[in-house]
Design an enzyme around this catalytic site. Structure first.
Site, short mmCIF file in Angstrom:
data_model
loop_
_atom_site.label_atom_id
_atom_site.label_comp_id
_atom_site.label_asym_id
_atom_site.label_seq_id
_atom_site.Cartn_x
_atom_site.Cartn_y
_atom_site.Cartn_z
N LYS A 178 -60.99 75.42 60.64
CA LYS A 178 -60.90 74.34 59.64
C LYS A 178 -59.95 73.30 60.19
O LYS A 178 -58.75 73.54 60.31
CB LYS A 178 -60.41 74.86 58.29
CG LYS A 178 -60.46 73.77 57.23
CD LYS A 178 -59.93 74.21 55.91
CE LYS A 178 -60.17 73.11 54.87
NZ LYS A 178 -59.75 71.77 55.31
N GLU A 226 -65.65 79.18 61.83
CA GLU A 226 -65.28 77.96 62.53
C GLU A 226 -63.83 77.64 62.19
O GLU A 226 -63.36 78.02 61.12
CB GLU A 226 -66.16 76.77 62.10
CG GLU A 226 -67.64 76.96 62.24
CD GLU A 226 -68.43 75.87 61.53
OE1 GLU A 226 -67.80 74.86 61.09
OE2 GLU A 226 -69.64 76.03 61.36
N ARG A 274 -62.88 64.39 57.08
CA ARG A 274 -64.28 64.79 56.95
C ARG A 274 -65.12 63.53 56.94
O ARG A 274 -64.84 62.56 56.21
CB ARG A 274 -64.47 65.57 55.66
CG ARG A 274 -65.90 66.06 55.39
CD ARG A 274 -66.15 67.38 56.04
NE ARG A 274 -67.50 67.88 55.75
CZ ARG A 274 -67.81 68.64 54.70
NH1 ARG A 274 -66.87 68.99 53.84
NH2 ARG A 274 -69.05 69.08 54.55
N PHE A 331 -70.08 69.79 63.08
CA PHE A 331 -70.35 71.18 62.75
C PHE A 331 -71.63 71.38 61.94
O PHE A 331 -71.98 72.50 61.59
CB PHE A 331 -69.18 71.84 62.02
CG PHE A 331 -68.58 71.05 60.88
CD1 PHE A 331 -69.26 70.84 59.71
CD2 PHE A 331 -67.30 70.52 61.01
CE1 PHE A 331 -68.69 70.12 58.67
CE2 PHE A 331 -66.71 69.81 59.97
CZ PHE A 331 -67.42 69.61 58.80
N GLU A 379 -65.84 66.22 61.52
CA GLU A 379 -64.45 65.84 61.26
C GLU A 379 -63.98 64.87 62.33
O GLU A 379 -64.21 65.09 63.54
CB GLU A 379 -63.57 67.10 61.31
CG GLU A 379 -62.23 66.93 60.65
CD GLU A 379 -62.21 67.46 59.23
OE1 GLU A 379 -61.15 67.34 58.59
OE2 GLU A 379 -63.24 67.97 58.75
N ARG A 412 -70.37 73.11 45.54
CA ARG A 412 -69.36 74.05 46.02
C ARG A 412 -69.74 75.44 45.53
O ARG A 412 -69.68 75.73 44.35
CB ARG A 412 -67.97 73.66 45.48
CG ARG A 412 -66.82 74.43 46.13
CD ARG A 412 -65.52 74.17 45.40
NE ARG A 412 -65.10 72.80 45.40
CZ ARG A 412 -64.42 72.20 46.38
NH1 ARG A 412 -64.10 72.87 47.46
NH2 ARG A 412 -64.08 70.94 46.28
N ARG A 472 -65.86 61.26 52.65
CA ARG A 472 -66.35 62.03 51.51
C ARG A 472 -66.50 61.17 50.27
O ARG A 472 -67.35 61.43 49.42
CB ARG A 472 -65.41 63.20 51.22
CG ARG A 472 -65.74 64.45 51.99
CD ARG A 472 -64.80 65.58 51.65
NE ARG A 472 -64.78 65.89 50.23
CZ ARG A 472 -64.05 66.85 49.70
NH1 ARG A 472 -63.28 67.60 50.47
NH2 ARG A 472 -64.08 67.09 48.41
N LYS A 508 -63.40 78.64 52.63
CA LYS A 508 -62.33 78.18 53.51
C LYS A 508 -61.09 79.03 53.28
O LYS A 508 -60.59 79.14 52.16
CB LYS A 508 -62.02 76.69 53.31
CG LYS A 508 -61.69 76.27 51.89
CD LYS A 508 -61.46 74.76 51.81
CE LYS A 508 -61.18 74.32 50.38
NZ LYS A 508 -61.01 72.85 50.28
#
Length: 626
Positions: free
Chosen positions: A277, A275, A282, A370, A329, A470, A301, A476
């Site tokens: 970025k 996808e 976000r 997304f 986003e 994470r 976030r 990314k």
């Protein structure tokens, strides 16, 4: 009734150890000693918030107001307070130090009384009433209680305790399973209620409540295509499924069910989708709750409510009747070109209490979705991405067109011009493409940059959604735009453990030639940014000594310094900005190294900054058609 003092002493003990198991045991032992009502209060505060996630109230009492309260109670002047802060690097600890000089009194403040005080503080309007409430509250407190009252009001506990650890302690205290506690916490958004249910053995009865933000799944950064491929090749099943581990399907099963349009070749081990970025905000979208028709929540976030800055999105999504939580986003959008505008355009709408009709027309926004976290009346976090993606596509096909037909609410709509913003969907689906090869990924990165986006996201189709985690399931790919050699012109004391060192550096480039061709103190310097990451503690300590010895003006926490230290800094992009005299600002600058090998006369120029700015692909989307 339970006193607040043991809570404050517990926090001191938690801050004194780095051992997770010891912290969990201390919290569990404390919770078991309390009545359920007080344990419900304590878990919220141990997590760092005076209120539950579903409670939209805020104390709105910042550092300035708290400083006035402490000054009134202690008689400390500005210099004394600054010196205390420098000793501790923490305003709560500094205040406790100042308050310790007062006549000692017994602890009388209870957990229940503090909850009532927070209720009153959140309801108070204006700084004067809030100051009286805070001063009265601190006057009742012992020094250690005042320390954690202030830290809690500021939302900065610094005990090394996250919500996940509190959830583990709840499970230990009430002899239940950690996954059950975590699931109830996600569903309810209220740890206080979770404690009551854990004590009663009714965690399985928890049901989803919208309008409290879930944790966001994060991606691990990679700088090159080869690194991305290598990381996915080394990915393990445990890292894919995480603690929610619900899918028993193997990677081979997932691979066989990938769309027939996907290329046969793919990265080793896992099918992956690409996808863009995006360079926006976000956000998490909540809407469609039948118990509150028309209500919409947009959360950042950091779990802040973004609704005030984006009323056009709130209006568009109010028409969606189906309960859903989407991850995506917020983007400033060029509808004619069907591409995102630069973040600098979106930035004009951030933090505003009121967005004008003109701004809505000039900087329209969309929500680029997304992922789907809640849908079909169920939390979907445990489902693999390929299944969540199908649900998302179906949801957007049904409800996306509705968001193009929203009308502005309220009296403002009576005066909207007939030529107002064009109708286009405000809820959009982020395009995704199966990954087949390194060459394809490299090409996709270049195409994403040409569309004005930051880079490429890579997501394993087998990955569950892991809030706040994470791992290697999401990557990314975002290369540095460039680096610049700059000179430090200002240094500032940091916060926390860096409160005693000059760790934040303002830096500049040359604007043209030097005045006499050689002397550094005659350089025509223009600031372009500020950075505080990238150096080791030893390097920061060494620079602190150097800057103290080469200070031109000392303003307390900030000082201008002789332009002698050259740094190499990396950054994401260059923005136009009124913040600096140069007219530019570097976005997300990071220090790469100290350039002891480069004289100040050879640092980069403002012309070089302008060249980088002009060469950014996203400038092609920087304006709307007239």
């Amino acid at each position: 009734m339970s006193l607040f003092l043991p809570f404050a002493e517990l926090c001191d003990a938690l801050a004194a150890t780095t051992k997770k198991l010891e912290k969990r045991a201390l919290i569990a032992q404390y919770l078991k000693s309390l009545p359920i009502a007080d344990a419900s209060r304590a878990v919220l505060w141990l997590s760092g918030s005076p209120f539950a996630e579903t409670d939209r109230r805020a104390l709105n009492a910042g550092g300035s107001l708290l400083s006035k309260a402490v000054a009134q109670l202690t008689g400390a002047d500005r210099n004394s307070m600054h010196a205390a802060y420098r000793r501790h690097g923490d305003f709560g600890a500094a205040s406790a130090d100042l308050l310790a000089a007062r006549l000692a009194h017994a602890a009388t403040l209870t957990l229940a009384a503090l909850e009532t005080a927070f209720d009153h503080l959140a309801a108070a309007r204006g700084s004067a009433p809030k100051l009286r409430l805070v001063t009265d509250l601190l006057a009742q407190a012992t020094p250690v209680e005042a320390k954690y009252l202030i830290k809690l009001i500021l939302g900065d506990m610094r005990t090394g305790v996250q919500q996940s650890l509190v959830e583990e302690a709840i499970a230990a205290a009430f002899d239940t399973e950690v996954p059950a506690v975590r699931r109830a916490g996600m569903l309810l958004g209220n740890l206080g209620k979770v404690v009551a249910m854990a004590a009663q053995g009714t965690l399985a009865e928890a049901r989803m409540k919208l309008f409290h933000p879930l944790g966001f799944m994060l991606a691990s950064p990679v700088a090159t295509v080869d690194e991305a491929i290598d990381r996915f090749a080394r990915e393990t099943e445990a890292e894919e499924t995480g603690f929610l581990r619900a899918s028993s399907e193997s990677a081979a099963t997932v691979a066989n069910e990938v769309s027939s349009e996907a290329p046969k070749a793919r990265l080793p081990g896992r099918p992956v989708q690409m996808e863009d970025k995006y360079d926006g905000i976000r956000a998490q979208l909540h809407c469609g709750d039948s118990s509150e028709p028309g209500r919409v929540g947009l959360f950042s976030r950091s779990r802040e409510d973004l609704s005030d800055g984006f009323p056009d999105l709130i209006e568009a999504f109010a028409a969606i009747p189906e309960p859903v939580i989407l991850d995506g986003e917020i983007l400033a959008w060029n509808a004619a070109a069907q591409r995102a505008l630069p973040f600098s355009s979106l930035q004009q709408r951030i933090g505003r209490k009121r967005v004008t009709e003109q701004m809505r027309e000039q900087i329209p926004v969309v929500f680029m979705a997304f992922d789907l976290l809640y849908g079909n009346s169920e939390l979907q976090l445990e489902q693999p991405l390929r299944q969540r993606r199908t649900l998302l596509e179906n949801f957007l096909a049904t409800h996306g067109p509705v968001t193009a037909e929203a009308v502005q609410r309220g009296q403002a709509s009576l005066f909207a011009p007939e030529t107002a913003q064009p109708f286009f969907p405000r809820l959009m689906l982020a395009p995704a493409t199966p990954l087949a090869s390194a060459e394809q990924l490299d090409r996709a990165y270049s195409e994403a940059r040409n569309r004005g986006n930051e880079g490429v996201m890579l997501k394993s189709l087998a990955s569950t959604y892991q809030p706040g985690r994470r791992g290697l399931a999401w990557l990314k790919l975002k290369r540095e735009l460039a680096t610049l050699d700059v000179v430090v012109t200002g240094a500032e004391f940091g916060n926390g453990r860096r409160a005693a060192v000059l760790s934040d550096y303002t830096f500049a480039v040359r604007d043209g030639a030097t005045a006499n061709g050689s002397e550094s103190n005659n350089l025509n310097l223009k600031n372009v940014g500020k950075a505080y990451s990238g150096l080791t503690d030893a390097e920061i300590a060494e620079l602190t000594d150097f800057f103290k010895a080469h200070t031109l003006e000392d303003f307390g926490t900030f000082r201008t310094v002789e332009p002698l230290i050259v740094l190499e800094v990396a950054f994401n992009n260059v923005m136009r900005s009124d913040r600096h005299a140069s007219g530019f600002a570097l976005r997300f600058p990071r220090i790469v190294r100290i350039r002891t090998d480069k004289p100040v006369e050879e640092i980069d120029t403002l012309q070089r900054v302008e060249e980088i700015y002009a060469g950014q692909p996203e400038l092609g989307a920087s304006s709307l058609p007239s």
